[in-house]
Motif scaffolding. Structure first.
Motif, short mmCIF file in Angstrom:
data_model
loop_
_atom_site.label_atom_id
_atom_site.label_comp_id
_atom_site.label_asym_id
_atom_site.label_seq_id
_atom_site.Cartn_x
_atom_site.Cartn_y
_atom_site.Cartn_z
N LYS A 43 -0.29 -0.29 39.21
CA LYS A 43 0.47 -0.60 38.14
C LYS A 43 0.06 -2.06 37.35
O LYS A 43 0.06 -3.02 38.28
CB LYS A 43 2.11 -0.54 38.33
CG LYS A 43 2.80 -0.87 36.93
CD LYS A 43 4.28 -0.93 37.19
CE LYS A 43 4.98 0.15 37.89
NZ LYS A 43 6.25 0.39 37.93
N LYS A 89 -0.98 -4.44 33.65
CA LYS A 89 -1.12 -4.74 32.13
C LYS A 89 -2.38 -5.56 31.98
O LYS A 89 -2.54 -5.91 30.84
CB LYS A 89 0.04 -5.57 31.71
CG LYS A 89 1.26 -4.89 31.68
CD LYS A 89 2.60 -5.62 31.06
CE LYS A 89 3.71 -5.11 31.14
NZ LYS A 89 4.98 -5.95 30.47
N HIS A 138 9.62 14.16 34.12
CA HIS A 138 8.66 13.24 33.38
C HIS A 138 8.09 13.79 31.81
O HIS A 138 8.30 15.00 31.75
CB HIS A 138 7.45 12.74 34.06
CG HIS A 138 7.59 12.50 35.42
ND1 HIS A 138 8.17 10.81 35.81
CD2 HIS A 138 7.53 12.97 36.66
CE1 HIS A 138 8.31 10.88 36.93
NE2 HIS A 138 8.00 11.92 37.55
N SER A 153 8.36 8.84 33.83
CA SER A 153 7.18 8.27 33.41
C SER A 153 6.48 9.00 32.33
O SER A 153 6.81 10.18 31.99
CB SER A 153 6.23 7.99 34.54
OG SER A 153 6.68 7.36 35.68
N ASN A 159 1.27 6.76 33.37
CA ASN A 159 0.27 7.25 34.59
C ASN A 159 -0.67 8.07 33.93
O ASN A 159 -0.61 8.99 33.23
CB ASN A 159 0.93 8.06 35.43
CG ASN A 159 2.18 7.24 36.34
OD1 ASN A 159 1.61 6.45 37.28
ND2 ASN A 159 3.17 7.08 35.74
N LEU A 173 6.03 9.79 42.11
CA LEU A 173 6.36 9.03 40.83
C LEU A 173 8.11 9.10 40.95
O LEU A 173 8.52 10.28 40.42
CB LEU A 173 5.89 9.52 39.51
CG LEU A 173 4.40 9.46 39.49
CD1 LEU A 173 3.95 10.18 38.28
CD2 LEU A 173 3.75 7.91 39.69
N ASP A 208 2.66 -2.31 27.75
CA ASP A 208 3.24 -1.37 28.74
C ASP A 208 2.38 -1.28 30.00
O ASP A 208 1.25 -1.66 30.03
CB ASP A 208 3.32 0.24 28.08
CG ASP A 208 4.32 0.46 27.14
OD1 ASP A 208 5.39 -0.11 27.26
OD2 ASP A 208 3.70 1.13 25.98
N THR A 209 2.91 -1.06 31.02
CA THR A 209 2.38 -1.15 32.41
C THR A 209 1.74 0.60 32.49
O THR A 209 2.19 1.37 32.12
CB THR A 209 3.00 -1.21 33.52
OG1 THR A 209 4.27 -0.33 33.58
CG2 THR A 209 3.61 -2.69 33.39
N SER A 242 -0.83 3.03 35.43
CA SER A 242 -1.29 3.29 36.58
C SER A 242 -2.18 4.51 36.53
O SER A 242 -2.09 5.18 35.46
CB SER A 242 0.02 3.56 37.79
OG SER A 242 0.76 2.63 37.97
N GLU A 251 10.21 -0.46 27.98
CA GLU A 251 8.77 -0.48 28.53
C GLU A 251 8.34 0.88 29.15
O GLU A 251 9.16 1.21 29.97
CB GLU A 251 8.49 -1.62 29.30
CG GLU A 251 6.95 -1.91 29.80
CD GLU A 251 6.94 -2.98 30.69
OE1 GLU A 251 6.81 -2.56 31.99
OE2 GLU A 251 7.04 -4.06 30.35
N ARG A 288 10.15 6.78 39.27
CA ARG A 288 10.65 6.52 38.08
C ARG A 288 10.14 7.35 36.94
O ARG A 288 8.93 7.82 36.74
CB ARG A 288 10.35 5.21 37.63
CG ARG A 288 10.60 4.47 36.56
CD ARG A 288 10.14 2.87 36.23
NE ARG A 288 10.22 2.68 34.79
CZ ARG A 288 9.60 1.69 34.01
NH1 ARG A 288 8.98 0.88 34.79
NH2 ARG A 288 9.81 1.29 33.11
N ASN A 341 6.37 3.33 31.50
CA ASN A 341 5.57 3.68 32.73
C ASN A 341 4.50 4.73 32.54
O ASN A 341 4.87 5.95 32.61
CB ASN A 341 6.59 3.93 33.72
CG ASN A 341 5.92 3.85 35.33
OD1 ASN A 341 5.02 3.10 35.79
ND2 ASN A 341 6.30 4.55 36.28
#
Length: 277
Positions: free
Chosen positions: A129, A131, A193, A170, A75, A166, A112-113, A115, A71, A168, A73
């Motif tokens: 964040k 869906k 990223h 992304s 942005n 951020l 996917d999520t 933000s 999945e 994680r 993330n």
């Protein structure tokens, strides 16, 4: 809800959800199943990914890089400074709103999520964040109604704050008109990223004609100009803009960043589909 905003949302949602899209095949690099490439080991990388056979042959440590099969993330970062409050057909800010909506609905469709943040001299959270379609609608409303006049753009602050905020890895979409390319440095952000840059322009900005006596106002700092825009002035402006874009494109290529330019009189959906394939 504003009628123009409602039209943007209906159009974006219809285009996204009527498009047949396969499973997520993002170029986001990470641990997954599909081998992408070998690259020289850098300090801090996971030693589990070292290819010891290749490293022994080349006498240098090399690591395996894979396509991410997980999945994403996502942005979405519209850069809303004063200069986006302009357009001969559609305002650049309205187009940025539509592009952001398409990206948000695409994320939702793929599971996917996403933000979103609004950026200019710093970044502020637009939506957390999610869906949910509600968050996409809320993001679009915030972008559409945002008071961009008088806002200045600080690319260094934007990049530093995104890098710090951020944690994680992304997929980041930066959306703006990118006029002051000498101050843009995405090298560090693009290492951490996957970054995609979407340049939004009005064709009039790149194809000015002799206007004669004019009264202009800078929508970032409020400075007004009264004078003559003759052929010499126009040619000098076009030269500087061409230099700006050349510096920008070279920087993005060096950072291995995908980018695209979308004009206010174009359909953004078809261009975004080509970008992401």
């Amino acid at each position: 809800m504003n009628a123009k905003l409602k039209k943007i949302l209906i159009k974006s949602k219809k285009e996204v959800f009527s498009e047949i899209v396969g499973n997520n095949s993002s170029k986001l690099k990470g641990e997954g199943y599909d081998f992408l490439e070998l690259k020289e080991y850098e300090y801090g990388e996971d030693v589990k990914n070292i290819d010891w056979v290749i490293s022994a042959k080349l006498q240098k440590p090399y690591v395996k890089v894979f396509h991410a099969q997980k999945e994403l993330n996502i942005n979405i970062v519209p850069i809303l400074n004063g200069s986006v409050y302009f357009g001969t057909d559609v305002f650049k800010q309205d187009l940025i709103c539509e592009i952001s909506s398409i990206l948000a609905f695409s994320a939702i469709k793929q599971g996917d999520t996403f933000s979103s943040y609004i950026a200019n001299n710093n970044i502020e959270v637009c939506t957390k964040k999610s869906k949910k379609n509600f968050s996409a609608n809320r993001m679009a409303e915030n972008i559409f109604n945002y008071k961009s006049v008088g806002k200045k753009c600080d690319y260094k602050a934007i990049c530093n704050q995104l890098f710090s905020h951020l944690k994680r890895r992304s997929l980041i979409f930066l959306i703006g008109d990118f006029f002051d390319s000498s101050k843009i440095d995405l090298k560090l952000l693009s290492k951490k990223h996957e970054v995609v840059v979407i340049i939004v322009r009005d064709k009039f900005e790149e194809n000015l004609t002799t206007l004669g006596n004019v009264q202009l106002r800078d929508l970032e700092n409020g400075i007004e100009y009264k004078g003559i825009l003759d052929k010499t002035s126009i040619n000098e402006y076009k030269k500087l803009l061409k230099q700006n874009d050349h510096i920008l494109y070279e920087h993005l290529r060096k950072c291995n960043i995908n980018f695209i330019k979308i004009y206010t009189d174009e359909n953004p959906f078809s261009k975004l589909i080509r970008l992401m394939k």
